[in-house]
Scaffold this active site. Structure first.
Site, PDB file in Angstrom:
ATOM      1  N   CYS A 331       0.794  -1.230   0.000  1.00 40.75           N
ATOM      2  CA  CYS A 331       0.000   0.000   0.000  1.00 40.75           C
ATOM      3  C   CYS A 331       0.834   1.293   0.000  1.00 40.75           C
ATOM      4  O   CYS A 331       0.533   2.191  -0.781  1.00 40.75           O
ATOM      5  CB  CYS A 331      -0.978   0.012   1.159  1.00 40.75           C
ATOM      6  N   ARG A 360       7.013 -11.108   5.200  1.00 42.69           N
ATOM      7  CA  ARG A 360       6.479 -10.966   6.561  1.00 42.69           C
ATOM      8  C   ARG A 360       7.097 -12.058   7.415  1.00 42.69           C
ATOM      9  O   ARG A 360       7.008 -13.232   7.061  1.00 42.69           O
ATOM     10  CB  ARG A 360       4.959 -11.112   6.572  1.00 42.69           C
ATOM     11  N   GLN A 378       1.437 -11.071  -3.499  1.00 39.84           N
ATOM     12  CA  GLN A 378       0.039 -10.797  -3.213  1.00 39.84           C
ATOM     13  C   GLN A 378      -0.623 -10.236  -4.464  1.00 39.84           C
ATOM     14  O   GLN A 378      -0.021  -9.404  -5.140  1.00 39.84           O
ATOM     15  CB  GLN A 378       0.011  -9.711  -2.132  1.00 39.84           C
ATOM     16  N   ASP A 380      -2.625  -7.805  -5.144  1.00 40.50           N
ATOM     17  CA  ASP A 380      -3.108  -6.638  -4.433  1.00 40.50           C
ATOM     18  C   ASP A 380      -3.697  -5.619  -5.415  1.00 40.50           C
ATOM     19  O   ASP A 380      -3.338  -5.611  -6.588  1.00 40.50           O
ATOM     20  CB  ASP A 380      -1.899  -6.002  -3.741  1.00 40.50           C
ATOM     21  N   HIS A 382      -5.392  -1.315  -5.184  1.00 41.69           N
ATOM     22  CA  HIS A 382      -5.924  -0.195  -4.417  1.00 41.69           C
ATOM     23  C   HIS A 382      -6.834   0.620  -5.305  1.00 41.69           C
ATOM     24  O   HIS A 382      -6.475   0.931  -6.443  1.00 41.69           O
ATOM     25  CB  HIS A 382      -4.784   0.652  -3.860  1.00 41.69           C
ATOM     26  N   LYS A 462     -14.442  -4.210   6.648  1.00 46.65           N
ATOM     27  CA  LYS A 462     -13.944  -5.069   5.562  1.00 46.65           C
ATOM     28  C   LYS A 462     -14.877  -6.240   5.290  1.00 46.65           C
ATOM     29  O   LYS A 462     -15.715  -6.603   6.115  1.00 46.65           O
ATOM     30  CB  LYS A 462     -12.553  -5.592   5.890  1.00 46.65           C
ATOM     31  N   HIS A 508      -8.491  -1.279  -0.244  1.00 43.67           N
ATOM     32  CA  HIS A 508      -7.499  -2.322  -0.529  1.00 43.67           C
ATOM     33  C   HIS A 508      -8.288  -3.564  -0.909  1.00 43.67           C
ATOM     34  O   HIS A 508      -9.298  -3.863  -0.280  1.00 43.67           O
ATOM     35  CB  HIS A 508      -6.674  -2.704   0.705  1.00 43.67           C
TER      36      HIS A 508
HETATM   37 ZN   LIG Z   1      -3.195  -2.237   0.555  1.00 41.94          ZN
END
Ligand SMILES: [Zn+2]
Ligand SMILES: [Zn+2]
Length: 638
Positions: A331, A360, A378, A380, A382, A462, A508
């Site tokens: 992000c 991580r 990921q 991902d 946005h 979420k 996200h």
């Molecule tokens: Zn994010």
């Protein structure tokens, strides 16, 4: 008279003080027989609980998830009694339910071995056969503490309850345990159970405390369901992705990088097929794709809040006398790209995707093949938009998510919505707008969902997407997360219609979550019998003998021309050995070719999982198979 409102909306009058069991009897003898507990005004209670005043009430049976859980938890008590009768020195600590079963933490110096399970089960069966009632006894907190004086575990358990009334449950004889309940009406109502394993567990997970023994069991309403569950576990063992990954040469791990997967060439074919598919999905749903660096300086992570909230899971490095972090999330990088130029409301919604590599740190004990790794990619994205656009954007993400799962053959999913926690940022107004937008989007798509009240992140509500695989295991994959914090932290703005600068809403979203983990799930779901479009090798040509090698080569050229992933087995093995080898490599299609096929321009097709062979003209075969790949058909038959 108490007026009781039932789930179907009807109302029933019953003498005040009657038990929930009596109410079930009044509704009907079948329901009374099936009943294991009741839910009164949203709270689960025993069948012996009296009804006072007007209430909303639901009778709980083993068909309800709550009923199944009560049965499993009751089995934990039955197992505790069995263990205490075999080992009188055993001290009971805590016995909750888990998925498919239950456990009890036991403090006992003598180790319990798998060889003891049969003995424990035998004792449990005796207790069940005796059909002893679960009897609830209540007392005040101080009475309970006096009663349990000297039992450090149970007095500790009391500390964790905020109720002034403390309850104990006995099995109608000597055995008694502190518990808030509810339980089955009697031990005879327990279903079919089996002790599964025993493992060490620290009290409160604290390694400075004594190691306890955690005995796990599984329990099901019927013997048939227990057997099916045990069979699924056997099947899961056979499908273990770590095993199949090695066998099919898909990926590996090395002690040089614990938790970092090495993806081999066949694994990369699956990987790239997923990347290509996601790119086509991004294109269809109006996403742009970006790539941001994996190493960014410390300052950025202070700004994003990760330094304060996520530092323990991050990796760091130093050079040029500056401290850098390896990104755990994409992000902040996405925000920096946003900030490189000015934005107007006219550009919104802006959907920016990144297949981002993140690191991580996980404790070494929790790593498990591809399911828990320290480095992963990921899928991902946005989305930057105005508050009015949230709902339509969420609808778009839901559609994209379901389309993606279906392409991989997952049809069984469920959705959870997590709402405002006590500790949160952002005004109640924006939380309401966002939460309503999520609810309305789900309603619009006619999706049933479970609400996890107060379980959202501090920065926004979420939605989570879970899929169920063919072994009935649930996997949380996708998330849609609203964020009221990060755009402000990074000073992101856009120029609105009225020419003022405003902060955009940031959404996200991830669909598959981690590529590595998703590939692990695919391997186990399919037992590595991958759908055609994901198969590392789609077709193998098997010449009957050397004499047919030339024709096999011609067939291969045609397959390659059509962009199919294929090879020829030119080895001098017998044809049956070639077939067995291709079979063990889980090839979707084998094309057996001999003089007859060469003469007629055909191939003899063997389809994975199907007994009958098919003689088909080679161009026809190519047409069918390429069609199936484009449509991402799971079924190989034609
Ligand atoms: Zn994010
Ligand atoms: Zn209990």
């Amino acid at each position: 008279m108490a007026q009781v409102k039932l789930p179907d909306g009807s109302t029933l009058g019953i003498t005040d003080g009657s038990t929930t069991r009596q109410l079930a009897e009044q509704i009907g003898p079948g329901l009374a027989r099936a009943a294991v507990a009741a839910k009164v005004n949203g709270q689960l209670v025993d069948l012996s609980t009296p009804i006072t005043g007007d209430t909303e009430l639901q009778i709980i049976t083993l068909k309800d998830d709550e009923g199944l859980e009560i049965m499993r938890h009751s089995c934990a008590h039955i197992m505790a009694e069995a263990i205490c009768s075999i080992w009188p020195d055993a001290k009971l600590v805590y016995g909750p339910t888990v998925e498919d079963g239950f456990y009890y933490d036991i403090d006992l110096d003598e180790p319990i071995h798998p060889a003891d399970f049969e003995r424990i089960e035998e004792k449990m069966r005796e207790i069940v056969k005796a059909d002893k009632p679960f009897i609830r006894k209540e007392m005040t907190r101080s009475e309970a503490l006096a009663k349990l004086a000297g039992d450090k575990y149970k007095t500790d358990n009391i500390k964790y309850t905020d109720s002034d009334i403390i309850s104990f449950y006995s099995h109608g004889d000597g055995f008694e345990d502190l518990c808030r309940g509810p339980h089955l009406p009697s031990t005879g109502r327990a279903g079919s159970f089996k002790i599964m394993s025993v493992a060490g567990a620290y009290w409160h997970g604290d390694p400075t405390q004594k190691m306890l023994q955690r005995v796990y069991g599984t329990a099901w309403p019927t013997k048939k369901e227990l057997d099916e569950h045990l069979q699924r576990l056997e099947e899961a063992k056979k499908r273990d992705h770590r095993l199949l990954g090695r066998q099919l040469d898909l990926f590996s791990f090395d002690k040089a990088g614990p938790g970092f997967a090495f993806i081999h060439s066949k694994g990369m074919i699956i990987w790239n097929a997923i990347v290509d598919f996601l790119s086509s999905v991004h294109n269809k749903y109006g996403y742009q794709e970006i790539k941001t660096p994996i190493i960014l300086n410390e300052e950025l992570w202070h700004k994003s809040g990760h330094w304060d909230n996520y530092k323990e899971n991050m990796y760091f490095t130093n050079f040029d006398e500056t401290s850098y972090a390896i990104k755990p999330m994409n992000c902040p990088g996405g925000c920096l790209v946003y900030k490189t130029r000015q934005h107007s409301y006219r550009e919104f919604p802006m959907r920016i995707a990144e297949l981002g590599l993140v690191h991580r740190h996980e404790a070494s004990g929790v790593m498990h093949g591809l399911f828990r790794v320290r480095q992963f990619t990921q899928d991902d994205a946005h989305i930057f938009c105005t508050p009015e656009q949230i709902e339509s954007e969420i609808i778009g993400v839901i559609e994209l998510t379901f389309e993606t799962y279906q392409a991989f053959g997952f049809e069984d999913f469920h959705v959870e919505l997590s709402t405002k926690p006590q500790k949160h940022i952002g005004s109640d107004e924006i939380w309401d707008i966002a939460t309503d937008a999520l609810k309305n989007a789900l309603k619009y798509k006619r999706i049933e969902y479970q609400i996890n009240e107060g379980d959202g992140a501090f920065y926004g509500p979420k939605i989570d997407f879970h899929i169920r695989d063919c072994l009935k295991r649930c996997w949380q994959l996708g998330t849609i997360q609203l964020d009221f914090s990060m755009p402000e932290r990074f000073g992101l703005v856009y120029t609105d219609k009225d020419n003022t600068e405003k902060t955009p809403v940031m959404i996200h979203r991830a669909v598959l979550g981690s590529f590595e983990r998703f590939i692990g799930i695919l391997i186990e779901h399919y037992g590595a019998n991958f759908p055609l479009w994901l198969s590392p090798e789609q077709v193998r040509v098997l010449p009957i003998s050397e004499k047919s090698n030339d024709y096999a080569g011609t067939v291969q050229d045609k397959l390659k021309e059509a962009r199919l992933r294929c090879s020829v087995d030119f080895s001098d093995e017998k044809i049956n050995a070639k077939i067995a080898k291709a079979h063990s490599e889980k090839l979707p299609y084998m094309l057996v070719v001999g003089p007859k096929e060469a003469q007629s321009g055909t191939v003899n097709v063997r389809i994975r999982g199907i007994k009958e062979n098919k003689a088909v003209e080679i161009n026809e075969f190519i047409g069918i198979v390429t069609g199936k790949i484009i449509d991402k058909e799971i079924d190989l038959a034609f």
